[in-house]
Design a protein around this motif. Structure first.
Motif, PDB file in Angstrom:
ATOM      1  N   THR A   8       0.827  -1.213   0.000  1.00  0.00           N
ATOM      2  CA  THR A   8       0.000   0.000   0.000  1.00  0.00           C
ATOM      3  C   THR A   8       0.857   1.257   0.000  1.00  0.00           C
ATOM      4  OG1 THR A   8      -1.687  -1.197   1.243  1.00  0.00           O
ATOM      5  CG2 THR A   8      -1.840   1.212   1.215  1.00  0.00           C
ATOM      6  N   THR A   9       1.875   1.267   0.880  1.00  0.00           N
ATOM      7  CA  THR A   9       2.751   2.440   0.957  1.00  0.00           C
ATOM      8  C   THR A   9       3.446   2.692  -0.364  1.00  0.00           C
ATOM      9  OG1 THR A   9       3.140   1.971   3.299  1.00  0.00           O
ATOM     10  CG2 THR A   9       4.686   3.469   2.200  1.00  0.00           C
ATOM     11  N   ARG A  10       3.975   1.622  -0.946  1.00  0.00           N
ATOM     12  CA  ARG A  10       4.682   1.767  -2.225  1.00  0.00           C
ATOM     13  C   ARG A  10       3.728   2.216  -3.332  1.00  0.00           C
ATOM     14  NH1 ARG A  10       6.947  -2.723  -2.061  1.00  0.00           N
ATOM     15  NH2 ARG A  10       8.952  -2.035  -1.276  1.00  0.00           N
ATOM     16  N   LEU A  11       2.516   1.701  -3.312  1.00  0.00           N
ATOM     17  CA  LEU A  11       1.519   2.060  -4.324  1.00  0.00           C
ATOM     18  C   LEU A  11       1.213   3.566  -4.267  1.00  0.00           C
ATOM     19  CD1 LEU A  11      -0.577   1.278  -6.470  1.00  0.00           C
ATOM     20  CD2 LEU A  11      -2.126   0.641  -4.621  1.00  0.00           C
ATOM     21  N   ILE A  12       0.986   4.071  -3.057  1.00  0.00           N
ATOM     22  CA  ILE A  12       0.655   5.499  -2.898  1.00  0.00           C
ATOM     23  C   ILE A  12       1.851   6.371  -3.263  1.00  0.00           C
ATOM     24  CG2 ILE A  12       0.040   7.282  -1.225  1.00  0.00           C
ATOM     25  CD1 ILE A  12      -1.573   5.100   0.267  1.00  0.00           C
ATOM     26  N   LEU A  13       3.044   6.013  -2.765  1.00  0.00           N
ATOM     27  CA  LEU A  13       4.239   6.809  -3.057  1.00  0.00           C
ATOM     28  C   LEU A  13       4.562   6.817  -4.540  1.00  0.00           C
ATOM     29  CD1 LEU A  13       6.610   5.882  -0.075  1.00  0.00           C
ATOM     30  CD2 LEU A  13       5.468   8.067  -0.507  1.00  0.00           C
ATOM     31  N   ASP A  14       4.485   5.646  -5.187  1.00  0.00           N
ATOM     32  CA  ASP A  14       4.763   5.578  -6.630  1.00  0.00           C
ATOM     33  C   ASP A  14       3.804   6.458  -7.418  1.00  0.00           C
ATOM     34  OD1 ASP A  14       6.849   3.884  -6.242  1.00  0.00           O
ATOM     35  OD2 ASP A  14       5.788   2.051  -6.814  1.00  0.00           O
ATOM     36  N   ILE A  81      -3.216 -14.510   2.562  1.00  0.00           N
ATOM     37  CA  ILE A  81      -3.097 -13.782   1.297  1.00  0.00           C
ATOM     38  C   ILE A  81      -4.208 -12.750   1.149  1.00  0.00           C
ATOM     39  CG2 ILE A  81      -4.450 -15.421  -0.055  1.00  0.00           C
ATOM     40  CD1 ILE A  81      -1.313 -13.539  -1.198  1.00  0.00           C
ATOM     41  N   SER A  82      -5.393 -13.053   1.647  1.00  0.00           N
ATOM     42  CA  SER A  82      -6.509 -12.110   1.563  1.00  0.00           C
ATOM     43  C   SER A  82      -6.192 -10.830   2.326  1.00  0.00           C
ATOM     44  CB  SER A  82      -7.784 -12.739   2.132  1.00  0.00           C
ATOM     45  OG  SER A  82      -8.128 -13.893   1.397  1.00  0.00           O
ATOM     46  N   LYS A  83      -5.514 -10.999   3.479  1.00  0.00           N
ATOM     47  CA  LYS A  83      -5.146  -9.836   4.279  1.00  0.00           C
ATOM     48  C   LYS A  83      -4.073  -9.005   3.588  1.00  0.00           C
ATOM     49  CE  LYS A  83      -3.909  -8.654   9.017  1.00  0.00           C
ATOM     50  NZ  LYS A  83      -3.522  -9.176  10.357  1.00  0.00           N
ATOM     51  N   VAL A  84      -3.161  -9.683   2.869  1.00  0.00           N
ATOM     52  CA  VAL A  84      -2.071  -8.996   2.184  1.00  0.00           C
ATOM     53  C   VAL A  84      -2.606  -8.099   1.064  1.00  0.00           C
ATOM     54  CG1 VAL A  84      -0.040  -9.311   0.718  1.00  0.00           C
ATOM     55  CG2 VAL A  84      -0.368 -10.736   2.736  1.00  0.00           C
ATOM     56  N   ILE A  85      -3.594  -8.583   0.307  1.00  0.00           N
ATOM     57  CA  ILE A  85      -4.047  -7.851  -0.883  1.00  0.00           C
ATOM     58  C   ILE A  85      -5.244  -6.941  -0.621  1.00  0.00           C
ATOM     59  CG2 ILE A  85      -3.203  -9.668  -2.419  1.00  0.00           C
ATOM     60  CD1 ILE A  85      -6.159 -10.523  -2.752  1.00  0.00           C
ATOM     61  N   ALA A  86      -5.913  -7.075   0.530  1.00  0.00           N
ATOM     62  CA  ALA A  86      -7.161  -6.330   0.772  1.00  0.00           C
ATOM     63  C   ALA A  86      -6.944  -4.822   0.735  1.00  0.00           C
ATOM     64  CB  ALA A  86      -7.760  -6.750   2.116  1.00  0.00           C
ATOM     65  N   THR A  87      -5.959  -4.325   1.505  1.00  0.00           N
ATOM     66  CA  THR A  87      -5.735  -2.867   1.565  1.00  0.00           C
ATOM     67  C   THR A  87      -5.249  -2.313   0.229  1.00  0.00           C
ATOM     68  OG1 THR A  87      -5.218  -3.074   3.920  1.00  0.00           O
ATOM     69  CG2 THR A  87      -4.585  -1.023   2.831  1.00  0.00           C
ATOM     70  N   PRO A  88      -4.262  -2.945  -0.435  1.00  0.00           N
ATOM     71  CA  PRO A  88      -3.846  -2.418  -1.747  1.00  0.00           C
ATOM     72  C   PRO A  88      -4.983  -2.349  -2.763  1.00  0.00           C
ATOM     73  CG  PRO A  88      -2.236  -3.981  -0.941  1.00  0.00           C
ATOM     74  CD  PRO A  88      -3.402  -4.063  -0.010  1.00  0.00           C
ATOM     75  N   ILE A  89      -5.862  -3.357  -2.755  1.00  0.00           N
ATOM     76  CA  ILE A  89      -6.991  -3.328  -3.693  1.00  0.00           C
ATOM     77  C   ILE A  89      -7.927  -2.171  -3.352  1.00  0.00           C
ATOM     78  CG2 ILE A  89      -9.094  -4.554  -4.387  1.00  0.00           C
ATOM     79  CD1 ILE A  89      -7.463  -7.123  -4.370  1.00  0.00           C
ATOM     80  N   ALA A  90      -8.118  -1.926  -2.056  1.00  0.00           N
ATOM     81  CA  ALA A  90      -8.944  -0.782  -1.644  1.00  0.00           C
ATOM     82  C   ALA A  90      -8.323   0.530  -2.124  1.00  0.00           C
ATOM     83  CB  ALA A  90      -9.097  -0.768  -0.126  1.00  0.00           C
ATOM     84  N   VAL A  91      -6.975   0.629  -2.068  1.00  0.00           N
ATOM     85  CA  VAL A  91      -6.291   1.822  -2.550  1.00  0.00           C
ATOM     86  C   VAL A  91      -6.471   1.968  -4.059  1.00  0.00           C
ATOM     87  CG1 VAL A  91      -4.040   2.936  -2.836  1.00  0.00           C
ATOM     88  CG2 VAL A  91      -4.628   1.853  -0.669  1.00  0.00           C
ATOM     89  N   ILE A  92      -6.415   0.842  -4.781  1.00  0.00           N
ATOM     90  CA  ILE A  92      -6.639   0.885  -6.235  1.00  0.00           C
ATOM     91  C   ILE A  92      -8.038   1.414  -6.532  1.00  0.00           C
ATOM     92  CG2 ILE A  92      -6.889  -0.521  -8.320  1.00  0.00           C
ATOM     93  CD1 ILE A  92      -4.726  -2.374  -7.223  1.00  0.00           C
ATOM     94  N   VAL A  93      -9.022   0.969  -5.768  1.00  0.00           N
ATOM     95  CA  VAL A  93     -10.392   1.461  -5.942  1.00  0.00           C
ATOM     96  C   VAL A  93     -10.436   2.975  -5.706  1.00  0.00           C
ATOM     97  CG1 VAL A  93     -12.746   1.383  -5.043  1.00  0.00           C
ATOM     98  CG2 VAL A  93     -11.449  -0.740  -5.342  1.00  0.00           C
TER      99      VAL A  93
END
Length: 574
Positions: A8-14, A81-93
């Motif tokens: 999530t952090t990397r996604l937002i910063l990038d 795995i669900s916990k790992v991807i849940a927040t990044p997918i929410a950020v993508i939304v």
């Protein structure tokens, strides 16, 4: 071991870093391009335009952000795995929602803001230009007065007054011109003046003796010779008061009686819609009596009415010279302000203007052609005009407008025929909201128009030379882009994550990274082409609303399928 929120952090910063870099590159590139074209704008305009163009690149930035963040992610078998991807997918939304809001509202706001900024800047330029022209007209009026050319002096003085109706020097100059005219009139019309003086003398004698009927006869004869003679009108008022009747005009002095008499006739002209005659009369009356409140008031009312309904050739010339044609003012050119416009008057008539300008909240058009077309869309006839304006009709309804064209090109003289009173009036029915949209998007670049404005134009876009297909296509794309982009970004996240896990035991070289970046960009390009192609097919075989519903439902199903596959990644990793 990296923390769960590292993706999530990397996604937002990038996303933030690439957005800043992209806007900076667009800004620098546009500055270099515009200056290479001989145009130079303010920094504020450059920044706003960069933010407008940035909208086009947001999908690529989100795609690369998703690719980088998910490809560099780590998965530990002890984690869910669900916990790992849940927040990044929410950020993508959230990022997709940001793109939708940016497309639907922000771009529209930026374009409106740059228009307003340039409009105010152009107003300042025109104001400075107007002061220069006022001073030139004032000096010419003084020069003509010195030479004894009183009519020419009046013309130039009225022109100076046009730019500043309260200028004291101009008003004093006008008074001097009028005094000279009065002396000249007395010199050349002595017999008539003596006759009027004799009638007034007899009328006042009868008035003093309270012989009001005989006095009225003399004063009526004076009015027949001099309609607005101040003494005659003054005594006619006094006679009505003496008879306990309502006075003809509100006046305390002979001068006011004459002024109010003329003003009464002007008001009748105005109320009957004879605006040009009313303006011509009230402008002359204002030059005589600028200090009488009612004259000042009606001068403003009539001038405002004629400005809203019509426009002056003189003003149109100055607007054009101030910031469209004058080569010495090209540095002040305003982007998004000098674009042309096409308007279908009827199924066989096209109005085409080479450039437009928004001035004093009015929409002016320049270099206008009225083109008659036959059934094969070949040009049958073309009439050219130098100036035009979309204006309200006098005392019309909200949707009732006129396009007023002036300065027609004379094919025989090979020049434009200038006349303030001659107009070609083309009635159209168009809403205020549509006119406001046109002011912001003179060229009607549909991809930059907000969703709300597209719906405004839906019933009226044909009037501007566009077919329903183009509008429906843009509406379709704007409605399905968010959900289809969300599907694309989740697909990129899935394959980036899966690919990283599958090759975690092997070294990953630099050229592989370049391949991943290029591949992601190409995927977005191809995806956009596919979506646009699908949109075209859907619009060919179904209604736009139904097509949007189908695309949204299918995209939602595919998104859920991809997320389900992401949740199964540990079982598939080899």
């Amino acid at each position: 071991m990296k923390k769960e929120h590292s993706i999530t952090t990397r996604l937002i910063l990038d996303f933030l870093i690439m957005s800043i870099i992209t806007i900076a590159i667009i800004l620098i590139a546009y500055v270099l391009y515009s200056r290479g074209e001989g145009r130079e704008y303010t920094l504020f305009t450059y920044v706003l335009l960069s933010l407008i163009f940035y909208k086009t690149y947001i999908p690529y930035i989100i795609s690369l952000s998703v690719y980088f963040s998910f490809f560099k992610a780590r998965y530990l078998y002890q984690e869910s795995i669900s916990k790992v991807i849940a927040t990044p997918i929410a950020v993508i939304v959230l990022l997709v929602s940001l793109y939708a809001v940016y497309d639907y509202s922000f771009v529209n706001f930026f374009i409106s803001t740059v228009k307003e900024h340039n409009y105010l800047k152009d107003m300042r330029i025109y104001y400075e230009h107007g002061i220069k022209l006022k001073n030139e007209a004032y000096e010419k009026a003084k020069e003509e007065l010195t030479k004894g050319n009183l009519n020419s002096a009046s013309v130039f003085a009225e022109e100076a007054l046009f730019y500043d109706k309260d200028d004291g020097n101009t008003l004093l100059l006008i008074k001097s011109i009028q005094e000279e005219k009065a002396k000249q009139h007395e010199k050349y019309h002595q017999l008539e003046i003596n006759n009027i003086k004799n009638l007034i003398r007899q009328g006042t004698k009868e008035f003093s003796s309270s012989n009001y009927i005989e006095a009225s006869k003399y004063f009526n004869k004076v009015i027949a010779l001099d309609k607005y003679n101040p003494l005659a009108l003054y005594y006619m008022n006094r006679i009505r008061i003496a008879r306990n009747e309502k006075p003809l005009f509100k006046s305390n002095t002979t001068e006011e009686a004459s002024v109010y008499g003329r003003l009464a006739d002007i008001i009748v002209l105005y109320e009957n819609g004879r605006l040009w005659e009313a303006y011509d009369a009230v402008s002359k009356l204002y030059m005589h009596a600028p200090n009488i409140p009612e004259v000042n008031n009606y001068y403003s009312i009539i001038r405002n009415a004629i400005s809203r309904y019509d426009f002056f050739i003189r003003e149109a010339k100055e607007i054009r010279d101030a910031y469209i044609n004058d080569s010495t003012m090209t540095q002040y050119s305003s982007d998004l302000n000098h674009n042309g416009i096409n308007l279908m008057i009827d199924k066989d008539t096209l109005l085409s203007a080479a450039s437009t300008a928004i001035f004093k909240d009015s929409f002016y058009i320049f270099d206008v052609s009225i083109i008659k077309l036959d059934s094969d869309l070949k040009i049958v006839q073309s009439d050219n005009y130098l100036y035009g304006k979309i204006a309200d009709t006098f005392k019309g309804t909200n949707n009732s407008k006129n396009i007023i064209l002036k300065a027609k090109f004379d094919e025989n003289k090979k020049d434009y025929t200038y006349s303030d009173t001659n107009s070609v009036v083309i009635p159209i029915t168009i809403s205020y909201s549509t006119v406001n949209v046109i002011k912001n998007y003179s060229t009607l670049e549909l991809k930059y128009i907000s969703l709300a404005d597209l719906f405004v134009l839906r019933n009226e876009l044909k009037k501007f030379g566009y077919s329903d297909k183009e509008l429906n296509f843009q509406l379709f794309i704007k409605n399905v882009e968010p959900i289809t982009y969300l599907l694309l970004f989740i697909i990129i996240a899935y394959y980036s994550f899966r690919f990283r896990l599958s090759i975690s035991s092997t070294p990953f070289r630099f050229y592989n990274k370049i391949t991943g970046v290029v591949g992601t960009i190409i995927l977005v390009l191809v995806y956009k082409v596919i979506i646009e192609y699908i949109a075209t097919l859907f619009l060919m075989f179904s209604e736009p609303v139904l097509s949007v519903i189908i695309i949204v439902v299918l995209s939602t199903i595919f998104i859920l399928m991809v997320i389900l596959q992401m949740a199964r990644i540990p079982r598939d990793v080899r």
